[in-house]
Design a protein around this motif. Structure first.
Motif, mmCIF file in Angstrom:
data_model
loop_
_atom_site.group_PDB
_atom_site.id
_atom_site.type_symbol
_atom_site.label_atom_id
_atom_site.label_comp_id
_atom_site.label_asym_id
_atom_site.label_seq_id
_atom_site.Cartn_x
_atom_site.Cartn_y
_atom_site.Cartn_z
ATOM 1 N N GLU A 247 0.795 -1.227 0.000
ATOM 2 C CA GLU A 247 0.000 0.000 0.000
ATOM 3 C C GLU A 247 0.829 1.279 0.000
ATOM 4 O O GLU A 247 0.426 2.302 -0.544
ATOM 5 N N PHE A 248 2.018 1.253 0.606
ATOM 6 C CA PHE A 248 2.777 2.477 0.812
ATOM 7 C C PHE A 248 3.963 2.651 -0.141
ATOM 8 O O PHE A 248 4.922 3.349 0.177
ATOM 9 N N ASN B 253 1.906 5.176 -4.774
ATOM 10 C CA ASN B 253 0.591 5.098 -4.132
ATOM 11 C C ASN B 253 0.429 6.140 -3.024
ATOM 12 O O ASN B 253 -0.612 6.188 -2.373
ATOM 13 N N LEU B 254 1.457 6.971 -2.792
ATOM 14 C CA LEU B 254 1.390 7.967 -1.725
ATOM 15 C C LEU B 254 0.724 9.243 -2.218
ATOM 16 O O LEU B 254 0.817 9.593 -3.385
ATOM 17 N N THR C 298 -8.847 9.354 -0.078
ATOM 18 C CA THR C 298 -7.905 8.612 0.752
ATOM 19 C C THR C 298 -6.525 9.220 0.555
ATOM 20 O O THR C 298 -6.099 9.458 -0.574
ATOM 21 N N ARG D 169 -2.505 8.617 1.596
ATOM 22 C CA ARG D 169 -1.513 7.697 2.142
ATOM 23 C C ARG D 169 -0.210 8.460 2.324
ATOM 24 O O ARG D 169 0.200 9.207 1.433
ATOM 25 N N ARG E 168 -4.306 7.442 5.867
ATOM 26 C CA ARG E 168 -3.682 6.167 6.216
ATOM 27 C C ARG E 168 -2.183 6.406 6.158
ATOM 28 O O ARG E 168 -1.655 6.819 5.131
ATOM 29 N N ALA E 169 -1.525 6.182 7.290
ATOM 30 C CA ALA E 169 -0.092 6.489 7.361
ATOM 31 C C ALA E 169 0.624 5.476 8.233
ATOM 32 O O ALA E 169 0.020 4.786 9.047
ATOM 33 N N THR E 170 1.934 5.421 8.033
ATOM 34 C CA THR E 170 2.784 4.543 8.828
ATOM 35 C C THR E 170 4.164 5.179 8.956
ATOM 36 O O THR E 170 4.424 6.229 8.373
ATOM 37 N N VAL F 294 -0.339 0.469 10.725
ATOM 38 C CA VAL F 294 -0.989 1.470 9.885
ATOM 39 C C VAL F 294 -1.941 2.271 10.769
ATOM 40 O O VAL F 294 -2.806 1.708 11.426
ATOM 41 N N GLU G 162 -4.943 5.014 10.991
ATOM 42 C CA GLU G 162 -6.029 5.528 10.156
ATOM 43 C C GLU G 162 -6.740 6.636 10.916
ATOM 44 O O GLU G 162 -7.130 6.462 12.062
#
Length: 188
Positions: free
Chosen positions: A64-65, A69-70, A81, A83, A107-109, A133, A135
């Motif tokens: 996802e990251f 996709n960011l 959304t 990221r 959505r972040a990490t 992750v 949210e």
């Protein structure tokens, strides 16, 4: 009235005062427990209802990251959304573009250590923990730029870890998102 009677009367007053303070203390504790339960039921506090994990050593390579996709993307249901990744000492993307008056899911990490996202002037505040992750649901009513510092000390260089959220008009965002790609601050 004798000294003994005065002492007995004073003890009664002290006992009554202690009972009142004990009652007030119990009411405060019960009230705080009810507030905590109410906030937890309404998802106003951590922990999140579900926990998603990711491999921080591979977030740039797959899943996802990945870099392509960011950023911000307009979903088919009209929601947005976003990221993002926090890493010493920057956010990727450094500038996030979102529309006003639209439900937004951030959505972040983290790629390395614990970071935090705080969007100044709002109640948006979340921790980014490596391997998990985060949210956060958001909505901005006014357009403009909002500073986004890291609010968790992440080592030397932390004070320079800043990002920006640019809130633009809803129709302008839809126009920028027509191509289906990520919307960014580049060229704005």
């Amino acid at each position: 009235m004798s000294v003994q009677e005065d002492g007995h009367h004073g003890a009664e007053i002290a006992a009554r005062t202690e009972r009142r303070w004990a009652t007030i203390s119990v009411i405060i504790i019960v009230g705080m427990a009810l507030l905590a339960a109410f906030a937890g039921i309404h998802r106003a506090t951590m922990p999140q209802p579900r926990v998603e994990t990711t491999d921080p050593s591979r977030i740039h390579l797959s899943g996802e990251f990945i870099e392509s996709n960011l950023g911000s993307v307009l979903e088919t249901n009209g929601a947005v959304t976003v990221r993002a990744i926090g890493q010493q000492y920057s956010f990727t993307p450094a500038c996030i573009v979102v529309p006003a008056e639209t439900p937004i899911t951030l959505r972040a990490t983290s790629a390395d250590v614990v970071h935090g996202i705080l969007i100044q002037g709002t109640n948006i505040n979340t921790m980014l923990v490596p391997g998990y992750v985060s949210e956060q649901l958001m909505r901005f009513e006014k357009t403009g730029d909002y500073l986004m510092p890291c609010q968790e000390f992440c080592s030397f260089g932390h004070e320079g870890m800043w990002g920006k959220v640019r809130v633009i008009d809803k129709t302008k965002f839809a126009e920028l998102a027509k191509s289906g790609g990520r919307v960014s601050c580049v060229g704005q």
